[in-house]
Design an enzyme around this catalytic site. Structure first.
Site, short mmCIF file in Angstrom:
data_model
loop_
_atom_site.label_atom_id
_atom_site.label_comp_id
_atom_site.label_asym_id
_atom_site.label_seq_id
_atom_site.Cartn_x
_atom_site.Cartn_y
_atom_site.Cartn_z
CE1 TYR A 280 -3.51 2.74 0.70
CE2 TYR A 280 -2.13 3.48 2.38
CZ TYR A 280 -3.14 3.51 1.80
OH TYR A 280 -3.83 4.74 2.01
CD GLU B 24 -8.03 7.80 4.95
OE1 GLU B 24 -7.96 7.90 6.43
OE2 GLU B 24 -7.20 7.36 4.36
CD1 TRP C 238 -3.68 2.44 5.92
CD2 TRP C 238 -5.75 3.06 6.02
NE1 TRP C 238 -4.07 2.40 4.44
CE2 TRP C 238 -5.57 2.72 4.70
CE3 TRP C 238 -7.21 3.68 6.27
CZ2 TRP C 238 -6.52 2.74 3.80
CZ3 TRP C 238 -7.95 3.64 5.56
CH2 TRP C 238 -7.66 3.25 3.86
#
Length: 206
Positions: A26, A48, A56
């Site tokens: 990522y 988000e 995350w």
């Protein structure tokens, strides 16, 4: 900006994610690369929002399950969700089962369709928040802000359009993720690739 790993070695330096293959991929190929389509931005804004208050990587590990649960984040489909869909999502152990965030995702899909019907776009809103001139290249995690005047303004604009769970911090995290700003650190090898991707798409949209 996601949390930075502790003292990465120069050979494996990344702004974050070192040691986890999914997180590394990522960071290396997606974070900071430009996203300029409404569906892609809707997905990232949604994720988000789900990340708010969590790490995350918690969301990233569930992203494919999120995509399946939310019909690929197709805003037209999600906007049509009703109470039964919300109940289905809240019963899905593969996603983050938070009612306020689930309902915000549905509301945001509806807000996006209303925005498009009025002749606007989520892409236009996000990219109008790109700082000009670009800020200095961050040299360390302490140089990366949690919010900026641009993210405050973007959050205000999104809320005025009916979007939820889009405070300045969430807005800035989305701006980072979607390449509106490039917060890869100066010594990070992935910064050059993100910059090339941004230059290429800016040429297309010039």
């Amino acid at each position: 900006m996601p949390a930075s790993p502790a003292s990465p070695s120069p050979a494996t330096f990344r702004c974050f994610g070192t040691g986890d293959a999914l997180y590394e991929a990522y960071h290396d190929t997606e974070w900071g690369h430009p996203v300029r389509d409404d569906r892609g931005l809707f997905e990232r804004v949604s994720l988000e929002a789900f990340q708010s208050g969590l790490s995350w990587i918690t969301v990233l590990r569930r992203r494919e399950t999120f995509r399946a649960a939310f019909d690929g984040f197709d805003p037209e489909v999600v906007a049509a969700y009703g109470d039964a869909d919300v109940a289905r999502l809240l019963a899905d152990p593969g996603i983050i089962r938070n009612r306020a965030k689930v309902e915000a995702t549905v509301a945001n899909a509806r807000a996006l369709l209303a925005l498009q019907a009025a002749g606007g776009s989520l892409t236009e809103l996000f990219w109008s928040a790109a700082p000009d001139p670009a800020p200095p290249v961050p040299q360390g995690p302490g140089d990366v802000p949690a919010t900026t005047p641009e993210s405050v303004a973007l959050a205000k604009s999104l809320k005025a359009k009916g979007f939820r769970f889009v405070g300045p911090t969430t807005a800035y995290a989305a701006m980072q993720a979607c390449g509106v700003v490039d917060d890869h650190l100066g010594e990070c090898p992935a910064r050059a690739a993100a910059e090339r991707a941004r230059a290429a798409i800016e040429e297309v949209h010039a």
